[in-house]
Structures are given as structure tokens and as C-alpha cells.
Enzyme design. Structure first.
Site, short mmCIF file in Angstrom:
data_model
loop_
_atom_site.label_atom_id
_atom_site.label_comp_id
_atom_site.label_asym_id
_atom_site.label_seq_id
_atom_site.Cartn_x
_atom_site.Cartn_y
_atom_site.Cartn_z
N ASP A 20 42.84 38.29 39.33
CA ASP A 20 42.91 39.70 38.95
C ASP A 20 43.70 39.93 37.68
O ASP A 20 44.37 39.02 37.17
CB ASP A 20 43.49 40.53 40.11
CG ASP A 20 44.65 39.84 40.82
OD1 ASP A 20 45.27 38.95 40.22
OD2 ASP A 20 44.93 40.19 41.98
N ASN A 56 50.28 45.14 52.34
CA ASN A 56 49.26 45.99 52.95
C ASN A 56 48.00 45.19 53.32
O ASN A 56 46.98 45.76 53.66
CB ASN A 56 48.89 47.14 52.00
CG ASN A 56 48.31 46.64 50.68
OD1 ASN A 56 48.12 45.43 50.51
ND2 ASN A 56 48.02 47.54 49.77
N HIS A 80 46.35 43.14 51.24
CA HIS A 80 45.38 42.87 50.17
C HIS A 80 45.35 41.38 49.81
O HIS A 80 46.34 40.67 49.95
CB HIS A 80 45.60 43.76 48.94
CG HIS A 80 46.79 43.46 48.08
ND1 HIS A 80 47.46 44.42 47.37
CD2 HIS A 80 47.44 42.31 47.80
CE1 HIS A 80 48.44 43.88 46.69
NE2 HIS A 80 48.46 42.59 46.94
N GLU A 117 42.34 46.26 47.93
CA GLU A 117 43.24 47.09 48.74
C GLU A 117 42.56 47.50 50.04
O GLU A 117 41.33 47.46 50.15
CB GLU A 117 43.62 48.33 47.93
CG GLU A 117 44.31 48.02 46.60
CD GLU A 117 45.75 47.52 46.75
OE1 GLU A 117 46.06 46.79 47.71
OE2 GLU A 117 46.57 47.85 45.87
C1 F6R Z 1 48.10 38.29 42.55
C2 F6R Z 1 47.41 38.85 43.68
C3 F6R Z 1 48.11 39.57 44.78
C4 F6R Z 1 49.43 38.93 45.21
C5 F6R Z 1 50.10 39.76 46.29
C6 F6R Z 1 51.41 39.18 46.74
O1 F6R Z 1 47.19 37.64 41.68
O2 F6R Z 1 46.23 38.72 43.72
O3 F6R Z 1 47.23 39.65 45.89
O4 F6R Z 1 49.16 37.65 45.68
O5 F6R Z 1 50.30 41.06 45.83
O6 F6R Z 1 52.35 39.28 45.70
P1 F6R Z 1 53.76 38.54 45.78
O7 F6R Z 1 53.46 37.09 45.75
O8 F6R Z 1 54.48 38.98 44.53
O9 F6R Z 1 54.40 38.98 47.04
#
Ligand code: F6R
Length: 251
Positions: free
Chosen positions: A67, A136, A138, A143
Site C-alpha cells: 500500500d 481494527n 485491516h 479497512e
Molecule cells: C502496512 C500495512 C498495514 C500495517 C498495519 C499494522 O503496509 O499494510 O496493514 O501492517 O497497520 O501497522 P503496525 O505494524 O505499525 O502496527
């Protein structure tokens, strides 16, 4: 689905790095799907160490990131392009032409998403996808929703995601409200998936993703349908898991 609970984030990251290295050595020209965020940073540090020790090489690897924020240029220090160069790409022997990142500044976002999915297909599909997990539920930036998304597309970020990611920006107002993310369908097409989750604030989400109902309101729950997915969690993130066939190993 396999869930492996490690005593801490450090041992989990090292084990994850060893699993990635094993796959890279099995198929040196593999297509590797990459995540950003705080979770995989230590894993990337281990992959850099392994490269320096001559245990692995990225010279024939192709990468695709999950992403990117809409509106951030690749040199913005919070763009995922910048993150990947800083935490991995600049330190390993990965040729620039094999790095695939989503252009968050694309004017035609749906065209950018379709072209990105086409590039993944042309490359033969993702062999191993690394995922983090949002609080959440994702994966990528898919989302909670009332449907599972398909291909790489524009997403409106959830308030929870904006709040969680504000820690990386100078203020919450700086956090982009939109991103482009690989869709659930794209992620589910990966041949193998490694999801990493650490810390007690992920425990409820891990439990729901592994043992809860499969539903688009908790996007990671769809991984229960994938034939080859491993959750690598530390004790804190795995604290609410009940014993079951998915919980194969505890370390
Ligand atoms: C990042 C992504 C997100 C993160 C998620 C967890 O490329 O796709 O899904 O993996 O938001 O973020 P952290 O690791 O910062 O808790």
C-alpha cells in the site's frame, strides 16, 4: 492456518526472517510481497544481516508493496516508498527495476491499481506475502467494511487507522485520509502468507482473526480461508487465543 506464539517480538522477528530466507533460497527469483509499519522493521533488519553474511541474496527477487498513502511523494519521509528504501531496499542487493511500489501521486488511481495488479500477474503472482495487522483488523489498508475488496484500489482510511498512524507524523492532521491498497482478493492470491502481530493492543484482533467469524468487518478473518497462512505472534498478541488445531507450536 498456523499460529506460532513466540516469547517476545525479537524471537518472533528472527523466526519470521528465517522463514522468509528459507523461501528465498528455495526460489531465488521469488516474488515477495512486503508490508510497512512498525511490525516488520526487525524482520527487515535480520534480512539485511543475512544478506551481509551471504546467506541470502535479493538479486533475482521481485518485490511488491501492499500500500501507499494518497498524495505523499516517494521522498516524503512518511511515504511507504521512503520507508522501504530506508528499512530494506537501500541495504540489500535488490535491483531497482524489480522494486514495485504503488504511486500515491497517481492522477488516475483506479488505472494505477489495475496496472499494479497486472504487474503482479505478469510477475507470476506473489509467492510470499508479509502482512502486519491493524488494530481494527485491516490487512494492507483494507479497512473494516461490509464487503471484501477485490483488486488494488483507493481506500478511505478508518479513524482508528488515522489515530494509530498519527504517531509517525508531526500531528494527526498530517495523516493522509486516503491510501491505495492491494485488495483482499490480490492478497488472497499470494501462494504463502506470513502475518506478524506484536503487543497486547493486537491481542483482541488476533483472537478475532483466528477464531472469530469470517466477516469483512474484520478483514484479516478472511485469512482463515487461505490454504497456507502462518500467524507469527508474540505472547502478548497471542494472549487471548484459545487452544485449538491452528495453534500448532508455542515457543
Ligand atoms: C502496512 C500495512 C498495514 C500495517 C498495519 C499494522 O503496509 O499494510 O496493514 O501492517 O497497520 O501497522 P503496525 O505494524 O505499525 O502496527
Amino acid at each position: 492456518m498456523r499460529v506460532i506464539v513466540f516469547k517476545d517480538q525479537e524471537s518472533a522477528s528472527l523466526a519470521a526472517a528465517r522463514m522468509v530466507a528459507e523461501q528465498m533460497n528455495k526460489k531465488p527469483e521469488m516474488v515477495l510481497g512486503l508490508a510497512t509499519g512498525s511490525t516488520p522493521i526487525r524482520l527487515y533488519e535480520h534480512l539485511i544481516d543475512f544478506t551481509n553474511q551471504g546467506l541470502i541474496s535479493f538479486k533475482d527477487i521481485t518485490t511488491f508493496n501492499l500500500d501507499e498513502y494518497v498524495g505523499l511523494s516517494p521522498d516524503h519521509d512518511q511515504s511507504y516508498s521512503y520507508f522501504m528504501h530506508h528499512h530494506l531496499f537501500d541495504h540489500v542487493d535488490l535491483p531497482a527495476e524489480r522494486i514495485n511500489l504503488i504511486n500515491g501521486e497517481a492522477l488516475d488511481i483506479s488505472g494505477e491499481g489495475a496496472a499494479y495488479d497486472a504487474r503482479i500477474q505478469q510477475a507470476g503472482g506473489v509467492d510470499l506475502q508479509i502482512l502486519g495487522l491493524g488494530r481494527n483488523g485491516h490487512i494492507g489498508f483494507n479497512e473494516p467494511s461490509d464487503y471484501f475488496t477485490a483488486g488494488t484500489q483507493l481506500v478511505e482510511l478508518d479513524d482508528k487507522t488515522i489515530t494509530d498512524n498519527a504517531r509517525f507524523f508531526t500531528s494527526i492532521d498530517q495523516v493522509p485520509r486516503q491510501a491505495i491498497s492491494m485488495g483482499i482478493k490480490t492478497i488472497m492470491h499470494a501462494k504463502k502468507i506470513l502475518l506478524l502481530a506484536f503487543g497486547e493492543n493486537k491481542a483482541e484482533t488476533v483472537q478475532a482473526a483466528v477464531q472469530g467469524k469470517i466477516r469483512p468487518e474484520l478483514p484479516a478473518s478472511v485469512l482463515q480461508l487461505h490454504p497456507d497462512v502462518t500467524f507469527i505472534v508474540d505472547k502478548k498478541a497471542g494472549a487471548l487465543l484459545q487452544e485449538g488445531p491452528y495453534l500448532l507450536e508455542k515457543m
